[in-house]
Scaffold this active site. Structure first.
Site, short mmCIF file in Angstrom:
data_model
loop_
_atom_site.label_atom_id
_atom_site.label_comp_id
_atom_site.label_asym_id
_atom_site.label_seq_id
_atom_site.Cartn_x
_atom_site.Cartn_y
_atom_site.Cartn_z
N ARG A 104 2.85 16.14 57.41
CA ARG A 104 3.45 14.84 57.10
C ARG A 104 4.05 14.17 58.32
O ARG A 104 4.73 13.15 58.20
CB ARG A 104 4.50 14.99 56.01
CG ARG A 104 5.56 16.04 56.33
CD ARG A 104 6.61 16.05 55.28
NE ARG A 104 7.48 17.19 55.41
CZ ARG A 104 8.62 17.31 54.77
NH1 ARG A 104 9.00 16.37 53.93
NH2 ARG A 104 9.36 18.38 54.92
N ASP A 259 6.38 28.45 62.86
CA ASP A 259 5.92 27.06 63.01
C ASP A 259 7.10 26.10 63.16
O ASP A 259 6.90 24.92 63.43
CB ASP A 259 5.04 26.65 61.82
CG ASP A 259 5.72 26.88 60.48
OD1 ASP A 259 6.10 28.03 60.21
OD2 ASP A 259 5.88 25.91 59.72
P1 AMP Z 1 8.45 23.10 56.92
O1 AMP Z 1 8.76 24.54 56.78
O2 AMP Z 1 9.23 22.19 56.01
O3 AMP Z 1 8.61 22.67 58.34
O4 AMP Z 1 6.93 22.84 56.49
C1 AMP Z 1 5.92 23.83 56.51
C2 AMP Z 1 4.55 23.20 56.45
O5 AMP Z 1 4.40 22.43 55.26
C3 AMP Z 1 4.24 22.25 57.60
O6 AMP Z 1 2.88 22.39 57.90
C4 AMP Z 1 4.53 20.90 56.99
O7 AMP Z 1 3.83 19.87 57.63
C5 AMP Z 1 4.07 21.10 55.57
N1 AMP Z 1 4.74 20.20 54.62
C6 AMP Z 1 6.02 20.28 54.18
N2 AMP Z 1 6.27 19.31 53.30
C7 AMP Z 1 5.13 18.58 53.15
C8 AMP Z 1 4.76 17.45 52.39
N3 AMP Z 1 5.61 16.86 51.55
N4 AMP Z 1 3.49 17.00 52.51
C9 AMP Z 1 2.63 17.59 53.34
N5 AMP Z 1 2.91 18.66 54.07
C10 AMP Z 1 4.14 19.16 53.99
MG MG Z 2 7.96 22.73 59.89
#
Ligand code: AMP
Ligand code: MG
Length: 496
Positions: A104, A259
């Site tokens: 996103r 990540d």
């Molecule tokens: P995070 O741990 O929140 O940094 O996210 C983990 C993964 O999920 C990353 O690849 C983000 O881009 C993806 N991600 C989290 N929320 C969304 C969303 N609402 N739509 C698309 N991808 C998401």
């Molecule tokens: Mg992330």
């Protein structure tokens, strides 16, 4: 009609808000997918950081314009920008999660100031998996304020230029509304970018990525005997320094997946983070973290574990396990040294002594046993020392401890250690490292509730306090006070 040449065209065009240079994009299509942000209806400003705007060389007049509002929401392309989403992989909660990527976040590009500008919440990408590509107002305000708060504290972090909102409905546990954070950093490359190409066995891409990071961000590693090991060692040192600063200020990240680890040692991807209220070393701020993997006191070890994942990914380039392990070993000295130096500064101790660690342990054990408010303790102690550390000036600190005797025992040792010091000077230096203001959950929550009603004054107020958190800001005592009872019922999860 005159047909203008390209040069004449450029001269006739409006001055561009930003000039771009080729950065990460030069690595080629294996690393990203070109795409456009998805527009949001009727965007509105929530907040902007003039400091970040200045670092980008943006004119205040431009940042106030409708063009800026549309561009920073992803509704209108900035001239010369060629947006993309990058691919990465990672370990989530200790388990290999395979391909992830910018699900996103859409990169607008790298400016000629060497800063990448990225829109978080700007729509779906090929890496969105099941997600909607959006971010909600609540989490966007938290990320915006915390980025600027960390910068104000002097802790390495990605920055936030703006938050814009839209009334477009977004489904989470309940229906919320959409927002976009414009994020800024010299690089958004994560450990997971390296893991991605190591896992797929594409060692040419892995090498290209490592060479790019060295050339752009760690050029001195090029001259080392093992440049890729030197890179690992430098990332290790920066990560250790960052983790020590988190522990010293009482910051809990909440989702330390690989990540979410920056190759520059920046705090990145603000989700369910929390600044501790009462000092609880085992505190878990993320309600989705049922095992407590990312508890406050586990963060230093998790950072080390994550560095091992990076080391594993770099092994095909370093080609020597012992050299890789030696680079990672840096953590074992860098982290304790950085934490001890931070604690020494918090206690106002000008010079190290052999038995300092005993005092540090005793201090943290006392705070943990009495569940003392972490930020208030250090700030009151700083004021007490600045005023001569007499029984009277220490009284406000003593009042924080239900067990006054335990405090008295500790303070006797501490005062002995301070003996002979220039107390006003020690206190002044403590006030410069022990913040008065941190982004406590309940403060963010109050600003979010008002923002939902389109009143952004609390966001502005917090931004102002948190950008200079070591200043007194007379009249803002309520923002430096204990959390209200309802703060403990705030539940922050990964849902954002
Ligand atoms: P995070 O741990 O929140 O940094 O996210 C983990 C993964 O999920 C990353 O690849 C983000 O881009 C993806 N991600 C989290 N929320 C969304 C969303 N609402 N739509 C698309 N991808 C998401
Ligand atoms: Mg992330």
């Amino acid at each position: 009609m005159r047909l203008p040449t390209d040069a004449a065209d450029a001269a006739l065009a409006e001055p561009a808000a930003l000039a771009w240079q080729e950065g990460f994009a030069r690595l080629g299509p294996a690393f990203y997918t070109r795409l456009q942000p998805t527009p949001l209806p009727a965007p509105y400003w929530v907040s902007r950081s003039e400091r970040v705007a200045a670092s980008l060389g943006l004119e205040p007049a431009w940042l106030a314009s409708d063009e800026a509002l549309q561009a920073l929401t992803g509704n209108q392309l900035l001239p010369g920008s060629a947006p993309y989403a990058s691919v990465y992989s990672g370990h989530q909660f200790g388990v290999w999660a395979g391909q992830l990527g910018d699900g996103r976040a859409i990169m607008l590009g790298e400016t000629d100031a060497g800063l990448e500008l990225q829109l978080k919440g700007a729509g779906r990408t090929p890496y969105s998996r099941g997600g909607d590509g959006r971010a909600v107002l609540r989490s966007s305000i938290r990320e915006f304020l915390c980025s600027e708060a960390m910068a104000g504290l002097g802790i390495p972090t990605t920055r936030a230029l703006s938050v814009t909102g839209s009334d477009a409905p977004i489904q989470r546990e309940t229906v919320e509304t959409a927002a976009v954070v414009a994020r800024v950093a010299p690089s958004f490359i994560r450990f997971g970018h390296f893991e991605h190409f190591a896992a797929s066995g594409d060692h040419a891409a892995l090498r290209a990525l490592a060479d790019y990071v060295i050339d752009r961000h760690y050029p001195h590693c090029r001259a080392a005997e093992h440049p890729y090991a030197a890179l690992l060692q430098n990332v290790t040192a920066r990560t250790a320094a960052m983790a020590a600063q988190w522990q010293a200020v009482g910051f809990c990240h909440g989702v330390m997946n690989t990540d979410n680890m920056s190759i520059l040692g920046l705090t990145i991807d603000y989700g369910p983070f929390q600044f501790l209220d009462a000092f609880d070393p085992g505190h878990v701020c993320n309600h989705s973290d049922s095992q407590g993997r990312y508890a406050f006191n586990r963060q230093p070890n998790v950072a080390y574990w994550n560095l091992f994942c990076l080391g594993q990914a770099l092994l095909p380039l370093i080609e020597d396990q012992d050299v890789t392990l030696a680079a990672l070993e840096t953590y074992k000295t860098a982290f304790p040294a950085a934490l001890e130096s931070a604690l020494r500064a918090k206690l106002g101790l000008a010079n190290p002594r052999d038995d300092d660690r005993t005092l540090f342990d005793a201090t943290l054990q006392l705070l943990a046993a009495q569940r003392t408010d972490y930020t208030i303790f250090w700030r009151r102690l700083s004021h007490a020392v600045a005023q001569g550390a007499t029984a009277a000036t220490l009284e406000p600190v003593r009042d924080l401890f239900p067990d006054r005797g335990a405090f008295d025992t500790w303070s006797a040792t501490y005062l002995q250690r301070l003996a002979g010091a220039d107390l006003p000077q020690a206190g002044a230096s403590m006030l410069a490292v022990n913040p008065k203001f941190v982004l406590r959950n309940h403060l963010a929550e109050q600003a979010i509730q008002q923002a939902k009603a389109k009143d952004f004054s609390e966001v502005e107020r917090l931004l102002c306090l948190l950008q200079t958190p070591y200043d007194e800001h007379p009249g803002s005592e309520a923002y430096a006070d204990f959390p209200p009872d309802w703060a403990s019922s705030i539940e922050i999860s990964c849902s954002s």
